[in-house]
Design a protein around this motif. Structure first.
Motif, PDB file in Angstrom:
ATOM      1  N   PRO A 163       0.808  -1.227   0.000  1.00 60.12           N
ATOM      2  CA  PRO A 163       0.000   0.000   0.000  1.00 60.12           C
ATOM      3  C   PRO A 163       0.842   1.279   0.000  1.00 60.12           C
ATOM      4  O   PRO A 163       0.411   2.304  -0.540  1.00 60.12           O
ATOM      5  CB  PRO A 163      -0.843  -0.114   1.276  1.00 60.12           C
ATOM      6  CG  PRO A 163      -0.157  -1.136   2.115  1.00 60.12           C
ATOM      7  CD  PRO A 163       0.519  -2.071   1.178  1.00 60.12           C
ATOM      8  N   VAL A 164       2.032   1.227   0.591  1.00 60.27           N
ATOM      9  CA  VAL A 164       2.927   2.384   0.571  1.00 60.27           C
ATOM     10  C   VAL A 164       3.381   2.662  -0.859  1.00 60.27           C
ATOM     11  O   VAL A 164       3.404   3.817  -1.313  1.00 60.27           O
ATOM     12  CB  VAL A 164       4.138   2.159   1.499  1.00 60.27           C
ATOM     13  CG1 VAL A 164       5.116   3.338   1.409  1.00 60.27           C
ATOM     14  CG2 VAL A 164       3.689   1.964   2.940  1.00 60.27           C
ATOM     15  N   MET A 165       3.750   1.603  -1.579  1.00 61.47           N
ATOM     16  CA  MET A 165       4.148   1.762  -2.970  1.00 61.47           C
ATOM     17  C   MET A 165       3.016   2.350  -3.801  1.00 61.47           C
ATOM     18  O   MET A 165       3.214   3.255  -4.611  1.00 61.47           O
ATOM     19  CB  MET A 165       4.586   0.407  -3.546  1.00 61.47           C
ATOM     20  CG  MET A 165       5.042   0.455  -5.007  1.00 61.47           C
ATOM     21  SD  MET A 165       3.689   0.424  -6.213  1.00 61.47           S
ATOM     22  CE  MET A 165       3.081  -1.246  -5.981  1.00 61.47           C
ATOM     23  N   ARG A 166       1.781   1.850  -3.589  1.00 61.01           N
ATOM     24  CA  ARG A 166       0.646   2.350  -4.368  1.00 61.01           C
ATOM     25  C   ARG A 166       0.375   3.819  -4.049  1.00 61.01           C
ATOM     26  O   ARG A 166       0.028   4.604  -4.935  1.00 61.01           O
ATOM     27  CB  ARG A 166      -0.599   1.510  -4.077  1.00 61.01           C
ATOM     28  CG  ARG A 166      -0.547   0.113  -4.660  1.00 61.01           C
ATOM     29  CD  ARG A 166      -1.942  -0.493  -4.744  1.00 61.01           C
ATOM     30  NE  ARG A 166      -2.597  -0.559  -3.442  1.00 61.01           N
ATOM     31  CZ  ARG A 166      -2.537  -1.593  -2.624  1.00 61.01           C
ATOM     32  NH1 ARG A 166      -1.849  -2.672  -2.968  1.00 61.01           N
ATOM     33  NH2 ARG A 166      -3.152  -1.575  -1.454  1.00 61.01           N
ATOM     34  N   ASN A 167       0.556   4.189  -2.786  1.00 66.82           N
ATOM     35  CA  ASN A 167       0.329   5.574  -2.382  1.00 66.82           C
ATOM     36  C   ASN A 167       1.357   6.517  -2.998  1.00 66.82           C
ATOM     37  O   ASN A 167       1.020   7.596  -3.495  1.00 66.82           O
ATOM     38  CB  ASN A 167       0.355   5.683  -0.857  1.00 66.82           C
ATOM     39  CG  ASN A 167       0.042   7.071  -0.354  1.00 66.82           C
ATOM     40  OD1 ASN A 167      -0.650   7.838  -1.014  1.00 66.82           O
ATOM     41  ND2 ASN A 167       0.548   7.401   0.821  1.00 66.82           N
ATOM     42  N   LEU A 168       2.626   6.081  -2.958  1.00 61.50           N
ATOM     43  CA  LEU A 168       3.707   6.929  -3.463  1.00 61.50           C
ATOM     44  C   LEU A 168       3.968   6.757  -4.951  1.00 61.50           C
ATOM     45  O   LEU A 168       4.559   7.635  -5.588  1.00 61.50           O
ATOM     46  CB  LEU A 168       5.000   6.632  -2.692  1.00 61.50           C
ATOM     47  CG  LEU A 168       5.011   6.987  -1.208  1.00 61.50           C
ATOM     48  CD1 LEU A 168       6.277   6.457  -0.553  1.00 61.50           C
ATOM     49  CD2 LEU A 168       4.922   8.503  -1.008  1.00 61.50           C
ATOM     50  N   GLN A 169       3.570   5.587  -5.480  1.00 60.18           N
ATOM     51  CA  GLN A 169       3.884   5.251  -6.872  1.00 60.18           C
ATOM     52  C   GLN A 169       5.399   5.240  -7.104  1.00 60.18           C
ATOM     53  O   GLN A 169       5.903   5.629  -8.154  1.00 60.18           O
ATOM     54  CB  GLN A 169       3.193   6.199  -7.839  1.00 60.18           C
ATOM     55  CG  GLN A 169       1.678   6.009  -7.931  1.00 60.18           C
ATOM     56  CD  GLN A 169       1.299   4.643  -8.518  1.00 60.18           C
ATOM     57  OE1 GLN A 169       1.576   4.357  -9.691  1.00 60.18           O
ATOM     58  NE2 GLN A 169       0.675   3.789  -7.704  1.00 60.18           N
ATOM     59  N   GLU A 170       6.126   4.773  -6.073  1.00 57.48           N
ATOM     60  CA  GLU A 170       7.582   4.622  -6.141  1.00 57.48           C
ATOM     61  C   GLU A 170       7.969   3.302  -5.495  1.00 57.48           C
ATOM     62  O   GLU A 170       7.249   2.786  -4.627  1.00 57.48           O
ATOM     63  CB  GLU A 170       8.295   5.768  -5.415  1.00 57.48           C
ATOM     64  CG  GLU A 170       7.941   7.160  -5.899  1.00 57.48           C
ATOM     65  CD  GLU A 170       8.411   7.467  -7.317  1.00 57.48           C
ATOM     66  OE1 GLU A 170       9.173   6.658  -7.899  1.00 57.48           O
ATOM     67  OE2 GLU A 170       8.037   8.543  -7.835  1.00 57.48           O
ATOM     68  N   SER A 171       9.103   2.740  -5.921  1.00 55.04           N
ATOM     69  CA  SER A 171       9.536   1.425  -5.448  1.00 55.04           C
ATOM     70  C   SER A 171      10.040   1.476  -4.004  1.00 55.04           C
ATOM     71  O   SER A 171      10.671   2.453  -3.578  1.00 55.04           O
ATOM     72  CB  SER A 171      10.629   0.871  -6.355  1.00 55.04           C
ATOM     73  OG  SER A 171      10.124   0.652  -7.652  1.00 55.04           O
ATOM     74  N   ILE A 172       9.778   0.393  -3.276  1.00 58.18           N
ATOM     75  CA  ILE A 172      10.194   0.252  -1.877  1.00 58.18           C
ATOM     76  C   ILE A 172      11.106  -0.963  -1.772  1.00 58.18           C
ATOM     77  O   ILE A 172      10.783  -2.033  -2.311  1.00 58.18           O
ATOM     78  CB  ILE A 172       8.984   0.060  -0.932  1.00 58.18           C
ATOM     79  CG1 ILE A 172       7.860   1.043  -1.267  1.00 58.18           C
ATOM     80  CG2 ILE A 172       9.424   0.187   0.519  1.00 58.18           C
ATOM     81  CD1 ILE A 172       8.191   2.489  -1.031  1.00 58.18           C
ATOM     82  N   GLN A 173      12.243  -0.806  -1.099  1.00 57.82           N
ATOM     83  CA  GLN A 173      13.225  -1.886  -0.972  1.00 57.82           C
ATOM     84  C   GLN A 173      13.467  -2.268   0.487  1.00 57.82           C
ATOM     85  O   GLN A 173      13.344  -1.430   1.384  1.00 57.82           O
ATOM     86  CB  GLN A 173      14.579  -1.479  -1.572  1.00 57.82           C
ATOM     87  CG  GLN A 173      14.609  -1.304  -3.065  1.00 57.82           C
ATOM     88  CD  GLN A 173      14.189   0.090  -3.519  1.00 57.82           C
ATOM     89  OE1 GLN A 173      13.680   0.267  -4.614  1.00 57.82           O
ATOM     90  NE2 GLN A 173      14.401   1.101  -2.666  1.00 57.82           N
ATOM     91  N   LEU A 174      13.828  -3.531   0.688  1.00 55.99           N
ATOM     92  CA  LEU A 174      14.230  -4.059   1.994  1.00 55.99           C
ATOM     93  C   LEU A 174      15.637  -4.613   1.862  1.00 55.99           C
ATOM     94  O   LEU A 174      15.944  -5.322   0.893  1.00 55.99           O
ATOM     95  CB  LEU A 174      13.278  -5.180   2.424  1.00 55.99           C
ATOM     96  CG  LEU A 174      13.673  -6.011   3.652  1.00 55.99           C
ATOM     97  CD1 LEU A 174      13.544  -5.194   4.927  1.00 55.99           C
ATOM     98  CD2 LEU A 174      12.807  -7.270   3.748  1.00 55.99           C
ATOM     99  N   ALA A 175      16.504  -4.303   2.826  1.00 54.61           N
ATOM    100  CA  ALA A 175      17.892  -4.770   2.732  1.00 54.61           C
ATOM    101  C   ALA A 175      18.491  -4.993   4.115  1.00 54.61           C
ATOM    102  O   ALA A 175      17.981  -4.508   5.128  1.00 54.61           O
ATOM    103  CB  ALA A 175      18.739  -3.757   1.962  1.00 54.61           C
ATOM    104  N   VAL A 176      19.592  -5.741   4.130  1.00 57.95           N
ATOM    105  CA  VAL A 176      20.388  -5.961   5.335  1.00 57.95           C
ATOM    106  C   VAL A 176      21.832  -5.587   5.025  1.00 57.95           C
ATOM    107  O   VAL A 176      22.205  -5.389   3.869  1.00 57.95           O
ATOM    108  CB  VAL A 176      20.321  -7.431   5.809  1.00 57.95           C
ATOM    109  CG1 VAL A 176      18.918  -7.778   6.287  1.00 57.95           C
ATOM    110  CG2 VAL A 176      20.773  -8.391   4.712  1.00 57.95           C
ATOM    111  N   LEU A 177      22.637  -5.476   6.080  1.00 57.87           N
ATOM    112  CA  LEU A 177      24.052  -5.150   5.917  1.00 57.87           C
ATOM    113  C   LEU A 177      24.867  -6.429   5.863  1.00 57.87           C
ATOM    114  O   LEU A 177      24.750  -7.291   6.733  1.00 57.87           O
ATOM    115  CB  LEU A 177      24.517  -4.281   7.081  1.00 57.87           C
ATOM    116  CG  LEU A 177      25.888  -3.610   6.932  1.00 57.87           C
ATOM    117  CD1 LEU A 177      25.874  -2.592   5.797  1.00 57.87           C
ATOM    118  CD2 LEU A 177      26.286  -2.938   8.243  1.00 57.87           C
TER     119      LEU A 177
END
Length: 248
Positions: A93-107
């Protein structure tokens, strides 16, 4: 990987764990010595260290099995996948609201490793899908992931004062990175203005475990021509999403 980075003791420890994985509490030191081809004296020191670290356990019959620390490592590994599922569900839903890609990452060392991505329906995308690695100092994600590190930890991670420039905007020195991380720690979020990829900006925030430690981070990336119009909303959404993903 180049031979100069080879650590024989880790290869031996891995050989021990591989044997014990399949047949716990069956083999004694002398058995393992023959099976793996390691002298008893060398193996004795190795097993003593592994037992101290709880990588192996030993019973009253002097036979060995995989220890509790390895179980915790395994649990942490699979929790990443649980986090990825929660991320996809909550980030959509965050992506749909912003219309921008969302990423998850670790170090991973001095790199960011991407675990998951909820991709916006845009023809212009950063290469940041699962499995991709990127220098941490050049990304908002990396700065969010390193936010709690002290100066000594940063020096251990980056032995050289000079840092590789990915773009003309990338942080180029360890001193500048340490200063930037202090700001990130104080603000609770990080930004990347064309530091990793020219033409792209991002905002990122850390995901924390119940004990407060940083476990992962999320970011929203977008083309620079979207940045001024969306950065405040993206920052708010990403910080809130990181808070929802924390402690899960």
């Amino acid at each position: 990987m180049e031979q100069k980075y080879h650590v024989p003791a880790l290869d031996r420890a891995n050989a021990v764990l591989t044997v014990l994985r399949d047949e716990p509490y069956r083999w004694k030191l002398s058995d393992l010595s023959k099976m793996i081809g390691i002298s008893k004296s060398t193996l004795h020191s190795l097993l003593a260290t592994m037992e101290r670290l709880q990588w192996v356990s030993r019973d009253r019959n002097e036979t060995y099995a995989i220890g509790s620390a390895i179980g915790r490592f395994g649990s942490a590994f699979f929790q990443q996948f649980d986090l990825s599922e929660d991320f996809r569900r909550l980030a959509e839903p965050v992506m749909r609201n912003l219309q921008e890609s969302i990423q998850l990452a670790v170090l991973e060392g001095s790199d960011v490793q991407y675990l998951a991505k909820v991709e916006a329906p845009s023809p212009v995308q950063m290469v940041s899908g699962p499995g991709v690695r990127f220098p941490a100092h050049a990304t908002g994600l990396g700065k969010a992931l390193m936010a709690d590190m002290n100066e000594q930890q940063i020096c251990n991670l980056y032995p050289e004062e000079s840092l590789p420039k990915i773009t003309v905007h990338t942080i180029g020195s360890r001193e500048a990175l340490i200063h930037e991380l202090k700001n990130v720690r104080k603000a609770g979020y990080a930004m990347d203005i064309q530091e990793g990829v020219m033409g792209f900006c991002c905002t990122a925030a850390p995901i924390r475990k119940a004990n407060g430690e940083i476990a992962a981070a999320i970011s929203c990336s977008m083309p620079i021509h979207h940045w001024e119009g969306k950065k405040e909303r993206a920052l708010e959404e990403i910080v809130q999403l990181a808070q929802r993903l924390s402690h899960l």
